[in-house]
Design a protein around this motif. Structure first.
Motif, PDB file in Angstrom:
ATOM      1  N   ARG A 184       0.957  -1.379  -0.013  1.00 44.05           N
ATOM      2  CA  ARG A 184       0.040  -0.076  -0.006  1.00 44.05           C
ATOM      3  C   ARG A 184       0.945   1.381   0.044  1.00 44.05           C
ATOM      4  NH1 ARG A 184      -5.362  -0.863   1.437  1.00 44.05           N
ATOM      5  NH2 ARG A 184      -5.894  -3.037   0.891  1.00 44.05           N
ATOM      6  N   PHE A 185       1.791   1.046   0.618  1.00 44.54           N
ATOM      7  CA  PHE A 185       2.930   2.435   0.748  1.00 44.54           C
ATOM      8  C   PHE A 185       4.087   2.298   0.267  1.00 44.54           C
ATOM      9  CE2 PHE A 185      -0.493   2.785   3.836  1.00 44.54           C
ATOM     10  CZ  PHE A 185      -1.041   4.049   4.065  1.00 44.54           C
ATOM     11  N   GLY A 186       4.497   1.378  -0.383  1.00 43.80           N
ATOM     12  CA  GLY A 186       5.823   1.150  -0.959  1.00 43.80           C
ATOM     13  C   GLY A 186       6.944   1.230   0.025  1.00 43.80           C
ATOM     14  N   VAL A 187       6.776   0.613   1.213  1.00 41.00           N
ATOM     15  CA  VAL A 187       7.909   0.763   2.300  1.00 41.00           C
ATOM     16  C   VAL A 187       8.729  -0.500   1.825  1.00 41.00           C
ATOM     17  CG1 VAL A 187       6.561   1.743   4.017  1.00 41.00           C
ATOM     18  CG2 VAL A 187       6.759  -0.659   4.008  1.00 41.00           C
ATOM     19  N   ARG A 188      10.154  -0.168   2.512  1.00 41.71           N
ATOM     20  CA  ARG A 188      10.967  -1.355   2.552  1.00 41.71           C
ATOM     21  C   ARG A 188      11.075  -1.956   3.881  1.00 41.71           C
ATOM     22  NH1 ARG A 188      15.961  -0.133   1.770  1.00 41.71           N
ATOM     23  NH2 ARG A 188      15.807   2.032   2.019  1.00 41.71           N
ATOM     24  N   PRO A 189      10.538  -3.043   4.074  1.00 38.76           N
ATOM     25  CA  PRO A 189      10.237  -3.805   5.245  1.00 38.76           C
ATOM     26  C   PRO A 189      11.433  -4.551   5.766  1.00 38.76           C
ATOM     27  CG  PRO A 189       8.483  -4.568   3.889  1.00 38.76           C
ATOM     28  CD  PRO A 189       9.563  -3.898   3.089  1.00 38.76           C
ATOM     29  N   VAL A 190      11.882  -4.479   6.970  1.00 42.78           N
ATOM     30  CA  VAL A 190      12.823  -5.478   7.681  1.00 42.78           C
ATOM     31  C   VAL A 190      12.008  -6.136   8.819  1.00 42.78           C
ATOM     32  CG1 VAL A 190      14.846  -5.979   8.628  1.00 42.78           C
ATOM     33  CG2 VAL A 190      14.759  -4.362   6.875  1.00 42.78           C
ATOM     34  N   LEU A 191      11.873  -7.540   8.794  1.00 44.11           N
ATOM     35  CA  LEU A 191      10.952  -7.966   9.985  1.00 44.11           C
ATOM     36  C   LEU A 191      12.083  -8.756  11.054  1.00 44.11           C
ATOM     37  CD1 LEU A 191       9.231  -8.119   7.277  1.00 44.11           C
ATOM     38  CD2 LEU A 191       8.335 -10.283   8.042  1.00 44.11           C
ATOM     39  N   LEU A 192      11.546  -8.611  12.136  1.00 48.84           N
ATOM     40  CA  LEU A 192      12.500  -9.048  13.323  1.00 48.84           C
ATOM     41  C   LEU A 192      11.428 -10.048  13.963  1.00 48.84           C
ATOM     42  CD1 LEU A 192      15.132  -8.427  14.840  1.00 48.84           C
ATOM     43  CD2 LEU A 192      13.865  -7.068  16.453  1.00 48.84           C
ATOM     44  N   GLU A 193      11.777 -10.999  14.024  1.00 50.67           N
ATOM     45  CA  GLU A 193      10.764 -11.930  14.843  1.00 50.67           C
ATOM     46  C   GLU A 193      11.743 -13.097  15.522  1.00 50.67           C
ATOM     47  OE1 GLU A 193       8.352 -14.420  16.322  1.00 50.67           O
ATOM     48  OE2 GLU A 193       7.790 -12.374  15.602  1.00 50.67           O
ATOM     49  N   PRO A 194      11.562 -13.492  16.611  1.00 47.35           N
ATOM     50  CA  PRO A 194      12.328 -14.510  17.570  1.00 47.35           C
ATOM     51  C   PRO A 194      11.706 -15.997  17.335  1.00 47.35           C
ATOM     52  CG  PRO A 194      10.663 -13.519  19.014  1.00 47.35           C
ATOM     53  CD  PRO A 194      10.731 -12.627  17.722  1.00 47.35           C
ATOM     54  N   MET A 195      10.604 -16.105  16.720  1.00 47.55           N
ATOM     55  CA  MET A 195      10.236 -17.440  16.578  1.00 47.55           C
ATOM     56  C   MET A 195      10.635 -18.088  15.363  1.00 47.55           C
ATOM     57  SD  MET A 195       8.472 -18.409  19.280  1.00 47.55           S
ATOM     58  CE  MET A 195       7.436 -17.770  20.741  1.00 47.55           C
ATOM     59  N   PRO A 196      11.344 -19.039  15.151  1.00 47.76           N
ATOM     60  CA  PRO A 196      11.849 -19.614  13.978  1.00 47.76           C
ATOM     61  C   PRO A 196      10.812 -19.938  12.756  1.00 47.76           C
ATOM     62  CG  PRO A 196      13.059 -20.443  15.746  1.00 47.76           C
ATOM     63  CD  PRO A 196      11.994 -19.837  16.216  1.00 47.76           C
ATOM     64  N   ALA A 197       9.699 -20.660  13.441  1.00 50.70           N
ATOM     65  CA  ALA A 197       8.726 -21.305  12.436  1.00 50.70           C
ATOM     66  C   ALA A 197       8.040 -19.806  11.741  1.00 50.70           C
ATOM     67  CB  ALA A 197       7.684 -22.154  12.985  1.00 50.70           C
ATOM     68  N   ALA A 198       7.897 -18.822  12.708  1.00 50.24           N
ATOM     69  CA  ALA A 198       7.184 -17.635  12.135  1.00 50.24           C
ATOM     70  C   ALA A 198       8.051 -17.137  10.986  1.00 50.24           C
ATOM     71  CB  ALA A 198       6.815 -16.710  13.296  1.00 50.24           C
ATOM     72  N   CYS A 199       9.366 -16.891  11.288  1.00 54.17           N
ATOM     73  CA  CYS A 199      10.418 -16.497  10.231  1.00 54.17           C
ATOM     74  C   CYS A 199      10.141 -17.141   9.150  1.00 54.17           C
ATOM     75  CB  CYS A 199      11.748 -16.509  10.892  1.00 54.17           C
ATOM     76  SG  CYS A 199      11.968 -15.153  12.401  1.00 54.17           S
ATOM     77  N   ARG A 200      10.357 -18.529   9.009  1.00 50.39           N
ATOM     78  CA  ARG A 200      10.185 -19.272   8.005  1.00 50.39           C
ATOM     79  C   ARG A 200       8.738 -18.951   7.195  1.00 50.39           C
ATOM     80  NH1 ARG A 200      12.134 -23.155  11.509  1.00 50.39           N
ATOM     81  NH2 ARG A 200      10.200 -24.386  11.676  1.00 50.39           N
ATOM     82  N   ALA A 201       7.577 -18.912   7.870  1.00 59.44           N
ATOM     83  CA  ALA A 201       6.233 -18.890   7.356  1.00 59.44           C
ATOM     84  C   ALA A 201       6.417 -17.153   6.680  1.00 59.44           C
ATOM     85  CB  ALA A 201       5.279 -18.872   8.485  1.00 59.44           C
ATOM     86  N   ALA A 202       6.935 -16.278   7.257  1.00 59.18           N
ATOM     87  CA  ALA A 202       6.830 -14.880   6.561  1.00 59.18           C
ATOM     88  C   ALA A 202       7.861 -14.927   5.302  1.00 59.18           C
ATOM     89  CB  ALA A 202       7.613 -13.857   7.600  1.00 59.18           C
ATOM     90  N   ALA A 203       8.871 -15.865   5.345  1.00 63.91           N
ATOM     91  CA  ALA A 203       9.794 -15.812   4.173  1.00 63.91           C
ATOM     92  C   ALA A 203       8.863 -16.472   2.907  1.00 63.91           C
ATOM     93  CB  ALA A 203      10.934 -16.487   4.582  1.00 63.91           C
TER      94      ALA A 203
END
Length: 260
Positions: free
Chosen positions: A75-94
């Motif tokens: 919606r806004f054209g941002v360049r996100p950087v995700l920070l997440e401690p849960m490994p499965a959540a990181c894999r799901a986001a990727a």
């Protein structure tokens, strides 16, 4: 038990959500990945007060499956950087969004000082034990004058019903004190933002139904369901509420200022 409840809620269910979205299709990704309180009305308010726009580097602290960041990128054209401690959540986001994800704790952000334009923390702060440490780290990595957008579940007076495991809800006054101590100026807030549109809710519910059908015998699903039930009871009883906050990073004090 607290640790296992949070793992069930934010890690096990995250991976199952990605599996369900891949079966149902990409239109289900963002609504399903914005589990809980994030919805277009809340995210739009935060994005606009934080001045998000094309090329803005947005750090999403406690990003989960990445729904809010993916929404902001589209919606806004941002360049996100995700920070997440849960490994499965990181894999799901990727898997779902292909966004850059750092597997790390918000109290130890692996980024250099003053390296991001804006940050947000959506529905996460109440699960954090050391809230001051997380807000201090966000202040460190934000550029001077950078915006922080928060969606926080806050306590409404005395809490009588049991909270979800691993959650401690700050009062509005406590939240303001924490932000001030971390070096932020509160620039605005919004209570009781609007809910998701029907199409968004239907897609999220269809993903949840598929996850439940596939994993109904898994103890982790029962733990996550209990967390959700406790939230519902507290909201219904008026003991907790949602607050959106826009805060601005104040410059660090100079040695001369510290000596005064």
């Amino acid at each position: 038990m607290t640790g296992s409840a949070l793992v069930a809620e934010f890690d096990d269910v995250a991976e199952w959500t990605a599996d369900a979205v891949e079966q149902l299709g990409p239109a289900y990704a963002v609504p399903a990945a914005c589990r809980g309180s994030a919805n277009p009305a809340a995210l739009t308010w935060l994005a606009e007060v934080c001045g998000l726009g094309p090329g803005t580097t947005l750090l999403d602290v406690g990003a989960g499956v990445g729904g809010p960041s993916a929404w902001a990128a589209e919606r806004f054209g941002v360049r996100p950087v995700l920070l997440e401690p849960m490994p499965a959540a990181c894999r799901a986001a990727a898997r779902l969004f292909g966004l850059p994800v750092l597997t790390a704790d918000g109290a130890r952000i692996p980024l250099r000082a003053e390296s991001v334009d804006a940050a947000w923390c959506i529905g996460v702060l109440d699960t954090v034990r050391d809230k001051a440490a997380v807000l201090g780290e966000i202040h460190r990595v934000l550029r001077p004058g950078g915006s922080l957008g928060l969606l926080v579940v806050v306590a409404q007076g005395r809490q009588l019903l049991p909270p979800p495991e691993g959650n401690r809800f700050p009062t509005r006054r406590e939240l303001t004190r924490l932000l001030t101590a971390a070096g932020f100026r509160t620039a605005g807030h919004l209570d009781r933002p609007g809910g998701p549109p029907p199409s968004w809710r239907r897609r999220a519910e269809r993903v949840e139904a598929l996850v439940a059908a596939r994993h109904q015998s898994d103890p982790a699903l029962a733990l996550a369901a209990r967390q959700a039930e406790r939230f519902t009871r507290l909201f219904t009883a008026g003991q907790i509420a949602i607050r959106l906050v826009h805060a601005v990073r104040r410059p660090c004090a100079s040695p001369r200022d510290d000596a005064r």
